[in-house]
Design an enzyme around this catalytic site. Structure first.
Site, PDB file in Angstrom:
ATOM      1  N   GLY A  46       0.869  -1.206  -0.110  1.00  7.71           N
ATOM      2  CA  GLY A  46       0.061  -0.051  -0.035  1.00  7.71           C
ATOM      3  C   GLY A  46       0.873   1.269  -0.188  1.00  7.71           C
ATOM      4  O   GLY A  46       1.767   1.263   0.417  1.00  7.71           O
ATOM      5  N   GLN A  51       3.120   9.978   1.066  1.00  9.17           N
ATOM      6  CA  GLN A  51       4.203   9.185   0.884  1.00  9.17           C
ATOM      7  C   GLN A  51       5.223   9.576  -0.148  1.00  9.17           C
ATOM      8  O   GLN A  51       6.453   9.269  -0.038  1.00  9.17           O
ATOM      9  CB  GLN A  51       4.139   7.903   1.468  1.00  9.17           C
ATOM     10  N   CYS A  88       5.650  -0.062   7.027  1.00  9.09           N
ATOM     11  CA  CYS A  88       5.224   1.033   6.394  1.00  9.09           C
ATOM     12  C   CYS A  88       6.603   1.141   5.361  1.00  9.09           C
ATOM     13  O   CYS A  88       7.686   1.100   6.081  1.00  9.09           O
ATOM     14  CB  CYS A  88       5.120   2.041   7.106  1.00  9.09           C
ATOM     15  N   LEU A  89       6.219   1.464   4.052  1.00 11.30           N
ATOM     16  CA  LEU A  89       7.287   1.824   3.253  1.00 11.30           C
ATOM     17  C   LEU A  89       8.017   3.040   3.709  1.00 11.30           C
ATOM     18  O   LEU A  89       9.247   3.457   3.205  1.00 11.30           O
ATOM     19  CB  LEU A  89       6.750   2.021   1.724  1.00 11.30           C
ATOM     20  N   HIS A 130      -4.784   1.475   7.470  1.00 14.34           N
ATOM     21  CA  HIS A 130      -3.161   1.998   7.622  1.00 14.34           C
ATOM     22  C   HIS A 130      -3.122   3.117   6.604  1.00 14.34           C
ATOM     23  O   HIS A 130      -2.635   4.360   6.712  1.00 14.34           O
ATOM     24  CB  HIS A 130      -2.303   1.069   7.330  1.00 14.34           C
ATOM     25  N   GLU A 131      -3.672   2.824   5.497  1.00  7.99           N
ATOM     26  CA  GLU A 131      -3.279   3.796   4.317  1.00  7.99           C
ATOM     27  C   GLU A 131      -4.405   5.162   4.552  1.00  7.99           C
ATOM     28  O   GLU A 131      -3.826   6.458   4.362  1.00  7.99           O
ATOM     29  CB  GLU A 131      -3.766   3.415   2.791  1.00  7.99           C
ATOM     30  N   HIS A 134      -2.697   7.406   6.731  1.00  7.57           N
ATOM     31  CA  HIS A 134      -1.631   8.502   6.258  1.00  7.57           C
ATOM     32  C   HIS A 134      -2.381   9.615   5.634  1.00  7.57           C
ATOM     33  O   HIS A 134      -1.822  10.841   5.854  1.00  7.57           O
ATOM     34  CB  HIS A 134      -0.897   7.662   5.169  1.00  7.57           C
TER      35      HIS A 134
HETATM   36 ZN    ZN Z   1       2.335   3.620   5.471  1.00  7.12          ZN
END
Ligand code: ZN
Length: 157
Positions: A46, A51, A88-89, A130-131, A134
């Site tokens: 995701g 991000q 998380c990236l 989660h997304e 963000h």
């Molecule tokens: Zn994330």
């Protein structure tokens, strides 16, 4: 299509609230394509627009081969909770335990601004929550139970 730079925890942009997308444009469709490229390249499941430095309410998710483009996503309903490991990236090499809804019903618009509703369980439900976090400037480390731990950077099969 291009790979964009993924912002890392500590970058202020990850803490800002994102704006609604009033209409789809070719530029935003290009952004969405780039977000998929960037997510797959980084082997993530995701990615949210902030991000890659864009404060718009757009996320892309692919946990099991089915991609979901979510523009202006909103959780409509949640049921039960589940605690599991999450990463998380923007926080590479780390993971932590987070409690999330086990089932969610969410609405969104796709890359053509077609409205849809998705019913999700387990990992997909977790990814959607989660997304969407963000987009509010929330990173999972805010919700982690206990300490973050190191993870091997490899494919999880
Ligand atoms: Zn994330």
């Amino acid at each position: 299509m291009a790979i964009r730079k993924i912002r890392q925890l500590g970058d202020d942009i990850l803490r800002k609230k994102c704006r609604e997308v009033p209409e789809m444009t070719p530029k935003l469709q290009e952004l969405i394509g780039d977000m998929y490229d960037t997510m797959y390249e980084a082997e993530g499941v995701g990615l949210a627009a902030p991000q890659v430095g864009i404060l718009k309410r757009i996320v892309v998710i692919d946990v099991d081969g089915t991609p979901y483009t979510m523009v202006n996503p909103k959780i409509l309903e949640t049921r039960d909770t589940e605690t599991a490991s999450e990463g998380c990236l923007s926080v590479p090499g780390k993971a932590g335990e987070v409690t999330r809804p086990a089932h969610v019903r969410a609405e969104a618009w796709d890359e053509n601004m077609e409205y849809y509703v998705v019913e999700a369980d387990g990992y997909l439900a977790r990814a959607i929550c989660h997304e969407i976090d963000h987009l509010e400037g929330i990173v999972y480390v805010d919700k982690v139970e206990g300490e973050l731990y190191d993870v091997e950077m490899e494919d999880e099969e």
